[in-house]
Each structure stands twice: as structure tokens, then as C-alpha cells.
Design a protein around this motif. Structure first.
Motif, PDB file in Angstrom:
ATOM      1  N   ALA A 151      33.278  23.205  73.122  1.00 14.99           N
ATOM      2  CA  ALA A 151      33.820  21.632  73.333  1.00 14.99           C
ATOM      3  C   ALA A 151      32.607  20.753  73.778  1.00 14.99           C
ATOM      4  CB  ALA A 151      34.738  21.654  74.552  1.00 14.99           C
ATOM      5  N   TRP A 152      31.384  21.356  74.504  1.00 15.55           N
ATOM      6  CA  TRP A 152      30.527  20.497  74.761  1.00 15.55           C
ATOM      7  C   TRP A 152      29.149  20.880  74.214  1.00 15.55           C
ATOM      8  CZ3 TRP A 152      32.744  23.623  79.270  1.00 15.55           C
ATOM      9  CH2 TRP A 152      33.943  22.868  79.757  1.00 15.55           C
ATOM     10  N   PRO A 153      28.688  19.986  73.286  1.00 19.02           N
ATOM     11  CA  PRO A 153      27.258  20.397  72.610  1.00 19.02           C
ATOM     12  C   PRO A 153      26.006  20.101  73.895  1.00 19.02           C
ATOM     13  CG  PRO A 153      28.208  18.214  71.881  1.00 19.02           C
ATOM     14  CD  PRO A 153      29.156  18.651  72.819  1.00 19.02           C
ATOM     15  N   GLY A 193      22.748  24.466  71.199  1.00 17.84           N
ATOM     16  CA  GLY A 193      24.264  24.975  70.628  1.00 17.84           C
ATOM     17  C   GLY A 193      25.355  24.591  71.608  1.00 17.84           C
ATOM     18  N   ALA A 194      26.344  24.426  70.864  1.00 16.21           N
ATOM     19  CA  ALA A 194      27.527  24.083  71.503  1.00 16.21           C
ATOM     20  C   ALA A 194      27.871  25.107  72.656  1.00 16.21           C
ATOM     21  CB  ALA A 194      28.708  23.919  70.631  1.00 16.21           C
ATOM     22  N   CYS A 195      28.448  24.548  73.930  1.00 13.27           N
ATOM     23  CA  CYS A 195      29.003  25.176  74.880  1.00 13.27           C
ATOM     24  C   CYS A 195      30.454  25.464  74.441  1.00 13.27           C
ATOM     25  CB  CYS A 195      28.930  24.434  76.240  1.00 13.27           C
ATOM     26  SG  CYS A 195      27.578  25.174  77.269  1.00 13.27           S
ATOM     27  N   ASP A 196      30.841  26.763  75.235  1.00  8.71           N
ATOM     28  CA  ASP A 196      32.149  27.355  75.116  1.00  8.71           C
ATOM     29  C   ASP A 196      32.791  26.755  76.377  1.00  8.71           C
ATOM     30  OD1 ASP A 196      34.696  28.990  75.117  1.00  8.71           O
ATOM     31  OD2 ASP A 196      33.326  30.491  73.876  1.00  8.71           O
ATOM     32  N   ASP A 197      33.868  26.108  76.272  1.00  3.96           N
ATOM     33  CA  ASP A 197      34.419  25.545  77.309  1.00  3.96           C
ATOM     34  C   ASP A 197      35.583  26.643  78.206  1.00  3.96           C
ATOM     35  OD1 ASP A 197      36.864  25.436  75.549  1.00  3.96           O
ATOM     36  OD2 ASP A 197      37.122  23.354  75.879  1.00  3.96           O
ATOM     37  N   ASP A 209      28.617  24.271  84.646  1.00  4.59           N
ATOM     38  CA  ASP A 209      28.674  25.739  84.696  1.00  4.59           C
ATOM     39  C   ASP A 209      27.904  26.292  83.385  1.00  4.59           C
ATOM     40  OD1 ASP A 209      29.953  25.958  87.114  1.00  4.59           O
ATOM     41  OD2 ASP A 209      31.876  26.471  86.429  1.00  4.59           O
ATOM     42  N   CYS A 210      28.742  25.694  82.145  1.00  6.27           N
ATOM     43  CA  CYS A 210      28.045  26.226  80.891  1.00  6.27           C
ATOM     44  C   CYS A 210      26.713  25.992  80.758  1.00  6.27           C
ATOM     45  CB  CYS A 210      29.026  25.396  79.997  1.00  6.27           C
ATOM     46  SG  CYS A 210      29.297  26.481  78.138  1.00  6.27           S
ATOM     47  N   LYS A 211      26.549  24.869  81.062  1.00  6.13           N
ATOM     48  CA  LYS A 211      24.901  24.506  80.873  1.00  6.13           C
ATOM     49  C   LYS A 211      23.955  25.211  81.476  1.00  6.13           C
ATOM     50  CE  LYS A 211      21.323  20.586  81.376  1.00  6.13           C
ATOM     51  NZ  LYS A 211      21.278  19.284  81.922  1.00  6.13           N
ATOM     52  N   GLN A 227      24.530  36.556  72.690  1.00  4.20           N
ATOM     53  CA  GLN A 227      25.482  35.466  72.866  1.00  4.20           C
ATOM     54  C   GLN A 227      24.771  34.322  73.750  1.00  4.20           C
ATOM     55  OE1 GLN A 227      28.012  33.324  74.490  1.00  4.20           O
ATOM     56  NE2 GLN A 227      28.739  35.202  75.850  1.00  4.20           N
ATOM     57  N   GLN A 228      24.910  33.293  73.144  1.00  4.91           N
ATOM     58  CA  GLN A 228      24.224  31.935  74.047  1.00  4.91           C
ATOM     59  C   GLN A 228      25.021  30.763  74.164  1.00  4.91           C
ATOM     60  OE1 GLN A 228      20.427  31.531  72.431  1.00  4.91           O
ATOM     61  NE2 GLN A 228      19.529  33.247  72.731  1.00  4.91           N
ATOM     62  N   SER A 229      26.551  31.091  74.194  1.00  6.20           N
ATOM     63  CA  SER A 229      27.320  29.926  74.145  1.00  6.20           C
ATOM     64  C   SER A 229      27.867  29.461  75.581  1.00  6.20           C
ATOM     65  CB  SER A 229      28.614  30.054  73.417  1.00  6.20           C
ATOM     66  OG  SER A 229      29.209  31.335  74.073  1.00  6.20           O
ATOM     67  N   GLY A 230      27.293  30.110  76.387  1.00  9.99           N
ATOM     68  CA  GLY A 230      27.885  29.910  78.041  1.00  9.99           C
ATOM     69  C   GLY A 230      29.218  30.502  78.552  1.00  9.99           C
ATOM     70  N   TYR A 231      29.589  31.532  77.585  1.00 10.00           N
ATOM     71  CA  TYR A 231      30.624  32.054  77.672  1.00 10.00           C
ATOM     72  C   TYR A 231      30.489  33.198  78.719  1.00 10.00           C
ATOM     73  CZ  TYR A 231      35.235  34.693  76.992  1.00 10.00           C
ATOM     74  OH  TYR A 231      36.434  35.409  77.116  1.00 10.00           O
ATOM     75  N   ALA A 232      31.335  33.503  79.858  1.00  7.17           N
ATOM     76  CA  ALA A 232      30.816  34.600  80.940  1.00  7.17           C
ATOM     77  C   ALA A 232      31.601  35.918  80.648  1.00  7.17           C
ATOM     78  CB  ALA A 232      31.345  33.999  82.143  1.00  7.17           C
ATOM     79  N   ASP A 233      30.917  36.708  79.535  1.00  9.32           N
ATOM     80  CA  ASP A 233      31.558  37.932  79.225  1.00  9.32           C
ATOM     81  C   ASP A 233      30.551  38.839  80.065  1.00  9.32           C
ATOM     82  OD1 ASP A 233      28.869  37.946  78.158  1.00  9.32           O
ATOM     83  OD2 ASP A 233      29.766  38.168  75.967  1.00  9.32           O
ATOM     84  N   ILE A 234      30.849  40.278  79.836  1.00  7.84           N
ATOM     85  CA  ILE A 234      30.127  41.196  80.752  1.00  7.84           C
ATOM     86  C   ILE A 234      28.933  41.253  80.604  1.00  7.84           C
ATOM     87  CG2 ILE A 234      30.628  42.997  79.007  1.00  7.84           C
ATOM     88  CD1 ILE A 234      31.348  44.819  81.744  1.00  7.84           C
ATOM     89  N   ALA A 235      28.355  41.158  79.260  1.00  9.31           N
ATOM     90  CA  ALA A 235      26.868  41.145  79.193  1.00  9.31           C
ATOM     91  C   ALA A 235      26.149  39.920  79.813  1.00  9.31           C
ATOM     92  CB  ALA A 235      26.425  41.023  77.774  1.00  9.31           C
ATOM     93  N   THR A 236      26.825  38.862  79.860  1.00 11.62           N
ATOM     94  CA  THR A 236      26.385  37.797  80.714  1.00 11.62           C
ATOM     95  C   THR A 236      26.463  37.753  82.240  1.00 11.62           C
ATOM     96  OG1 THR A 236      27.182  36.148  78.882  1.00 11.62           O
ATOM     97  CG2 THR A 236      26.544  35.241  81.386  1.00 11.62           C
ATOM     98  N   TYR A 237      27.614  38.376  82.660  1.00  6.00           N
ATOM     99  CA  TYR A 237      27.360  39.122  84.191  1.00  6.00           C
ATOM    100  C   TYR A 237      26.337  39.825  84.455  1.00  6.00           C
ATOM    101  CZ  TYR A 237      28.908  42.125  87.947  1.00  6.00           C
ATOM    102  OH  TYR A 237      28.908  42.718  89.032  1.00  6.00           O
ATOM    103  N   ARG A 238      25.963  40.869  83.601  1.00  5.81           N
ATOM    104  CA  ARG A 238      24.799  41.776  83.733  1.00  5.81           C
ATOM    105  C   ARG A 238      23.513  40.896  83.990  1.00  5.81           C
ATOM    106  NH1 ARG A 238      27.604  45.481  79.513  1.00  5.81           N
ATOM    107  NH2 ARG A 238      28.833  46.771  81.026  1.00  5.81           N
ATOM    108  N   ALA A 239      23.492  39.929  82.938  1.00  7.45           N
ATOM    109  CA  ALA A 239      22.309  39.210  83.095  1.00  7.45           C
ATOM    110  C   ALA A 239      22.258  38.166  84.094  1.00  7.45           C
ATOM    111  CB  ALA A 239      22.188  38.368  81.717  1.00  7.45           C
TER     112      ALA A 239
END
Length: 212
Positions: A7-9, A18-22, A47-49, A62-74
Motif C-alpha cells: 500500500a505504501w511505496p 520497494g512498496a511497503c506491505d501494510d 512502522d513499515c518504513k 523479504q524487504q517489504s516491511g512485513y513483520a514475519d519471524i525472520a524479521t523478528y530475529r533481525a
């Protein structure tokens, strides 16, 4: 009404990232906590930014701003870099200790309670292949080891319990699945660790990996 995704470029300095995942990811609140964002569990443009910038910095798949488990670890790793004094649970001693926190999927090295290496991201065993917790010692080192069991390279292997070793990995470090019991590190981190450790150095492992 929000659209399902993208939703958010977002761009910085004129370069499109890239576009952010809302969508609010399953680890949204925890990622917000570790990145110092408002902890409401709801994805916002701000947040997404911030999340996306962290994903890019860590060269994540994955670089869309989505908070999956890999993003949590990072996010945990990003927090640990900024707050090494908050790292705990590794017993202080009068010697070098490799500290492996499976709760946070982090590794660092202490000497008499002072951090002298890291923290760096680590990947411990997946379900069914647990990394063994407790005290260990490095008893074998092979710079260019090849696993005949898994037909895979294990660069800079430092064995601490049977076939379990600290070693470099060519896979993205934050992502599932976990290892077959070894402690995986990014290649450059494993290389640096190799230079600083010796046979007989202590290894202390605790906690439990979240996810696969």
C-alpha cells in the motif's frame, strides 16, 4: 480501507526501495518493541518504513516491511548491536566463553564477563534436531569441513559437542528452517570467530529456538 499489501511505496534519497506491505505481521508487536517503535501491534506507514530499512540493512530476502519471524530475529539482532550491555544469562568466568542464546538466536564471546566479539546472529537446531544446551568445550577445528552426513559445506567448523559445531552458512541467517543441531553463522562472522578461538575454549548454550 487498507489494501491487502503493497500500500505504501517507500523511497529514501530518491532511490526506490520497494512498496511497503501494510499488513500487521504475526511478530508485529515484538518487532516494534525491539526497534523502539510504538508498541500497538498495528502496522503503520512509519512502522513499515523503519522495518523495511532494517530489512534492507540486513540484506534480508523479504524487504517489504512485513513483520514475519525472520524479521523478528533481525530486529532482535539490531537491538542487541545497540544494547550489548543488556545481554545476559551467560555465566561470567575467568576465561573465554562463547555465549549462545537460542532464545534470541544470538552468539557473542565474553572474556571475564566483557564482550570481546559480537553479538552476531546465529541459527540453532530446528525441531527434531536440537542444539544441545549447557557447558561444552571446543575439541576439534576444521577450516574447510564437508559434512558427509548432509552433503554440505561447513566452513570454519569448530566442534563443541559430538557432531555439533559452530560454522559458517551460505543460507540467509534469519530464515527457517533451523540447522540440524549445529550453530550456523554468517560466513564472515564464522571466519572472524575462527581467528579468535582455540581448542579448549568454553561454549555455553541456553534457551530454545522459536519457529522452525
Amino acid at each position: 480501507m487498507a489494501t491487502p499489501a503493497a500500500a505504501w511505496p517507500v523511497s529514501w534519497g530518491g532511490d526506490a526501495v520497494g512498496a511497503c506491505d501494510d499488513r500487521s505481521g504475526p511478530y508485529q508487536r515484538r518487532v516494534e518493541e525491539y526497534l523502539g517503535l510504538p508498541e500497538d501491534g498495528e502496522q503503520s506507514a512509519e512502522d513499515c518504513k523503519a522495518i523495511q530499512a532494517m530489512q534492507v540493512k540486513n540484506d534480508m530476502t523479504q524487504q517489504s516491511g512485513y513483520a514475519d519471524i525472520a524479521t523478528y530475529r533481525a530486529a532482535v539482532y539490531t537491538w542487541a548491536q545497540q544494547n550489548p550491555e543488556e545481554l545476559s544469562d551467560c555465566p561470567d568466568g575467568s576465561r573465554i566463553v562463547v555465549c549462545i542464546d537460542m532464545n534470541r538466536q544470538l552468539l557473542w564471546v565474553e572474556n571475564r564477563g566483557e564482550i570481546i566479539f559480537g553479538p552476531v546472529p546465529a541459527r540453532s537446531g530446528m525441531p527434531g534436531y536440537p542444539t544441545r544446551s549447557g557447558w561444552h568445550k571446543i575439541f576439534k577445528r576444521e577450516e574447510e569441513f564437508w559434512s558427509s552426513l548432509y552433503d554440505a559445506p561447513m566452513p570454519f567448523s569448530q566442534f563443541f559437542d559430538g557432531g555439533q559445531a559452530l560454522h559458517g552458512s551460505y543460507r540467509p541467517i534469519f530464515e527457517d528452517p533451523g540447522s540440524h543441531g549445529c550453530v550456523n553463522l554468517r560466513y564472515d562472522d564464522a571466519k572472524a570467530l575462527w581467528s579468535g578461538l582455540r581448542i579448549g575454549d568454553a561454549v555455553y548454550v541456553w534457551g530454545r529456538r522459536t519457529g522452525g
